[in-house]
Write an enzyme that holds these catalytic residues in place. Structure first.
Site, short mmCIF file in Angstrom:
data_model
loop_
_atom_site.label_atom_id
_atom_site.label_comp_id
_atom_site.label_asym_id
_atom_site.label_seq_id
_atom_site.Cartn_x
_atom_site.Cartn_y
_atom_site.Cartn_z
CB ALA A 1 -6.12 2.96 -14.81
CE LYS A 2 -13.94 1.20 -15.48
NZ LYS A 2 -13.06 0.20 -16.10
NE ARG A 3 -4.66 4.28 -10.85
CZ ARG A 3 -4.79 2.96 -10.92
NH1 ARG A 3 -5.96 2.41 -11.13
NH2 ARG A 3 -3.73 2.17 -10.76
#
Length: 277
Positions: free
Chosen positions: A95-97
């Site tokens: 998700a690369k949050r």
């Protein structure tokens, strides 16, 4: 899932393969488009076909968000299917949050509690208070972007600050975060030669290594530079496995590609074991 349990599964399956579920409706076999939920049906077939040969699945969340509510529901059904049918497999929300305070906590709750993923990828640019909320969840893992495979990685990640490249600063600094025992790092397979230096900074951490297969990364080089006493690697292949065929034999083709990689990994594990004897 604990790190030790993951290590146990790696040795049991003689594999450290992660299959990336980057499901694109423009690329899946056309006959699936007639079904009510083609994304989930495609994923289910890939999972059933490859689960014997991998230890992790990594859906890239963007491929689901792009289809709105239906895509998000397909993502939830996918991770539920893995957890219910293959609970020994490690799940990664790609998700690369990355945000601060309560926002990070909400992201963590969404992926760790609601969707029940084992781990999530995080962009560390905002620092400690954007990462530690994820690390507060027991037996959940936070995978920081360290050195990625894309061309633009050289724009920032390899620039030196006081004589130390930024990606090394990220890894070194994060080792002191609260809950850092649950940290992993993303290191692209196309930059395998950098793994030697990374292992000096983070000798015990697991590394998620995308880029083997379609992106041209070398499994042999990744293992040579990156493997540690606990294996310490999750090597991801997405397109090379899930799109091995766009015909009705797609699941069987994905199985064959996954098995091919698993056999190579088994060989690398045996070589590493012999080097320790």
């Amino acid at each position: 899932m604990t790190t030790q349990y993951l290590v146990t599964q790696i040795h049991k399956k003689q594999s450290f393969l992660c299959v990336g579920l980057d499901t694109d409706l423009d690329k899946i076999p056309k006959h699936l488009l007639e079904l009510e939920d083609p994304i989930f049906e495609f994923n289910k077939s890939i999972i059933d076909a490859t689960q014997k040969f991998c230890v992790a699945y990594k859906p890239n969340v963007a491929f689901y968000e792009a289809y709105g509510v239906k895509g998000w529901m397909a993502l939830q059904k996918t991770v539920n299917y893995i957890n219910e049918n293959y609970p020994d497999i490690f799940t990664i929300a790609d998700a690369k949050r990355g945000d601060i305070g309560n926002t990070s906590t909400r992201y963590a709750k969404a992926f760790f509690e609601d969707l029940n993923f084992d781990s999530i990828t995080i962009a560390p640019y905002m620092g400690k208070d954007s990462v530690e909320p994820f690390l507060a969840f027991e037996n959940k893992h936070t995978i920081l972007l360290a050195l990625t495979s894309n061309e633009g990685a050289f724009d920032f990640q390899t620039k030196s600050i006081d004589g130390l490249e930024l990606y090394k600063q990220v890894i070194k600094t994060s080792q002191h975060y609260l809950g850092s025992e649950n940290l992993m790092y993303v290191v692209g397979a196309t930059k395998a030669e950098y793994l030697k230096d990374i292992r000096e900074i983070a000798p015990d951490s697991f590394l998620l290594v995308p880029g083997v297969g379609a992106q041209g990364g070398s499994l042999k080089e990744v293992c040579n530079y990156g493997m540690n006493n606990q294996v310490g690697l999750l090597v991801n292949s997405s397109r090379g496995i899930i799109y091995a065929s766009n015909r009705e034999d797609f699941a069987e083709a994905s199985k064959n590609k996954a098995e091919e990689l698993q056999l190579q990994m088994k060989e690398e594990l045996q070589k590493y074991k012999k080097s320790l004897d």
